[in-house]
Design a protein around this motif. Structure first.
Motif, mmCIF file in Angstrom:
data_model
loop_
_atom_site.group_PDB
_atom_site.id
_atom_site.type_symbol
_atom_site.label_atom_id
_atom_site.label_comp_id
_atom_site.label_asym_id
_atom_site.label_seq_id
_atom_site.Cartn_x
_atom_site.Cartn_y
_atom_site.Cartn_z
ATOM 1 N N PHE A 53 0.900 -1.088 -0.011
ATOM 2 C CA PHE A 53 0.026 -0.205 -0.102
ATOM 3 C C PHE A 53 0.847 1.317 0.149
ATOM 4 O O PHE A 53 2.147 1.353 0.213
ATOM 5 N N SER A 54 0.249 2.336 -0.497
ATOM 6 C CA SER A 54 1.078 3.549 -0.775
ATOM 7 C C SER A 54 1.296 4.034 0.974
ATOM 8 O O SER A 54 0.465 3.913 1.512
ATOM 9 N N ILE A 55 2.290 4.769 1.073
ATOM 10 C CA ILE A 55 2.597 5.327 2.158
ATOM 11 C C ILE A 55 1.547 6.594 2.410
ATOM 12 O O ILE A 55 1.675 7.528 1.494
ATOM 13 N N PRO A 56 0.667 6.682 3.772
ATOM 14 C CA PRO A 56 -0.014 7.705 3.652
ATOM 15 C C PRO A 56 0.401 9.017 4.169
ATOM 16 O O PRO A 56 1.683 9.147 4.872
ATOM 17 N N GLU A 57 -0.177 10.143 3.897
ATOM 18 C CA GLU A 57 0.414 11.422 4.537
ATOM 19 C C GLU A 57 0.249 11.383 5.694
ATOM 20 O O GLU A 57 0.873 12.118 6.569
ATOM 21 N N GLU A 58 -0.915 10.788 6.486
ATOM 22 C CA GLU A 58 -1.066 11.030 7.836
ATOM 23 C C GLU A 58 -0.196 10.159 8.289
ATOM 24 O O GLU A 58 0.476 9.043 8.016
ATOM 25 N N LYS A 59 -0.235 10.006 9.845
ATOM 26 C CA LYS A 59 0.555 8.973 10.528
ATOM 27 C C LYS A 59 -0.243 7.818 11.042
ATOM 28 O O LYS A 59 0.329 6.673 11.489
ATOM 29 N N ARG A 60 -1.485 7.753 10.325
ATOM 30 C CA ARG A 60 -2.146 6.286 10.647
ATOM 31 C C ARG A 60 -2.497 5.842 9.462
ATOM 32 O O ARG A 60 -2.597 6.315 8.531
ATOM 33 N N VAL A 61 -2.428 4.421 9.570
ATOM 34 C CA VAL A 61 -2.668 3.514 8.353
ATOM 35 C C VAL A 61 -3.716 2.683 8.553
ATOM 36 O O VAL A 61 -3.954 1.972 9.460
ATOM 37 N N THR A 62 -4.569 2.618 7.541
ATOM 38 C CA THR A 62 -5.665 1.679 7.332
ATOM 39 C C THR A 62 -5.357 0.743 6.807
ATOM 40 O O THR A 62 -5.100 0.830 5.172
ATOM 41 N N ILE A 63 -5.492 -0.509 7.079
ATOM 42 C CA ILE A 63 -5.144 -1.723 6.259
ATOM 43 C C ILE A 63 -6.375 -2.527 5.616
ATOM 44 O O ILE A 63 -7.014 -2.836 6.482
ATOM 45 N N ASP A 64 -6.283 -2.672 4.438
ATOM 46 C CA ASP A 64 -7.480 -3.509 3.847
ATOM 47 C C ASP A 64 -7.047 -4.794 3.616
ATOM 48 O O ASP A 64 -6.316 -5.070 2.524
ATOM 49 N N PHE A 65 -7.281 -5.601 4.268
ATOM 50 C CA PHE A 65 -7.029 -7.152 4.215
ATOM 51 C C PHE A 65 -7.598 -7.919 3.019
ATOM 52 O O PHE A 65 -7.182 -8.783 2.654
ATOM 53 N N ASN A 66 -8.786 -7.254 2.547
ATOM 54 C CA ASN A 66 -9.282 -7.765 1.142
ATOM 55 C C ASN A 66 -8.073 -7.543 0.114
ATOM 56 O O ASN A 66 -8.419 -8.380 -0.856
ATOM 57 N N ARG A 67 -7.164 -7.013 0.167
ATOM 58 C CA ARG A 67 -5.958 -6.813 -0.781
ATOM 59 C C ARG A 67 -4.935 -7.837 -0.907
ATOM 60 O O ARG A 67 -4.224 -7.723 -1.295
ATOM 61 N N ALA A 68 -5.081 -8.570 0.341
ATOM 62 C CA ALA A 68 -3.830 -9.629 0.807
ATOM 63 C C ALA A 68 -3.808 -10.564 -0.548
ATOM 64 O O ALA A 68 -4.818 -11.116 -0.945
ATOM 65 N N TYR A 69 -2.803 -10.962 -0.813
ATOM 66 C CA TYR A 69 -2.365 -11.599 -2.049
ATOM 67 C C TYR A 69 -1.461 -12.768 -1.573
ATOM 68 O O TYR A 69 -0.391 -12.525 -0.731
ATOM 69 N N ASN A 70 -1.378 -13.849 -2.415
ATOM 70 C CA ASN A 70 -0.129 -15.037 -2.109
ATOM 71 C C ASN A 70 1.107 -14.577 -2.861
ATOM 72 O O ASN A 70 1.105 -13.926 -3.737
ATOM 73 N N PRO A 71 2.337 -14.984 -2.203
ATOM 74 C CA PRO A 71 3.495 -14.719 -3.007
ATOM 75 C C PRO A 71 3.831 -15.554 -3.928
ATOM 76 O O PRO A 71 2.968 -16.899 -4.175
#
Length: 77
Positions: free
Chosen positions: A26-44
């Protein structure tokens, strides 16, 4: 670089998701807080072929909960 790479494991590994864990980018956010969207998790790539080497998620990235979102375990037909 303007993105973050997050390899992780959770309680679904080896059951409904790849044994070795999954990844998030995910892109580095401009804020200090990050929202993680686990729907975007992928296999290596190594989940699909033994010809690839993949980073192993560090133990600090193990989530002691099931994340039933994102890409599931790959099974050959």
């Amino acid at each position: 670089f303007d993105y973050l790479f997050l390899p992780f494991t959770d309680e679904t590994n080896g059951i409904s998701t790849y044994d070795g864990g999954r990844y998030l980018d995910f892109s580095i956010p401009e804020e200090k807080r990050v929202t993680i969207d686990f729907n975007r998790a992928y296999n290596p790539y190594c989940a699909y072929s033994g010809r690839y080497s993949c980073p192993i998620p560090p133990k600090e990235n193990h989530l002691e909960t099931a994340i039933p979102a994102g890409v599931k375990k790959f099974t050959k037909n």
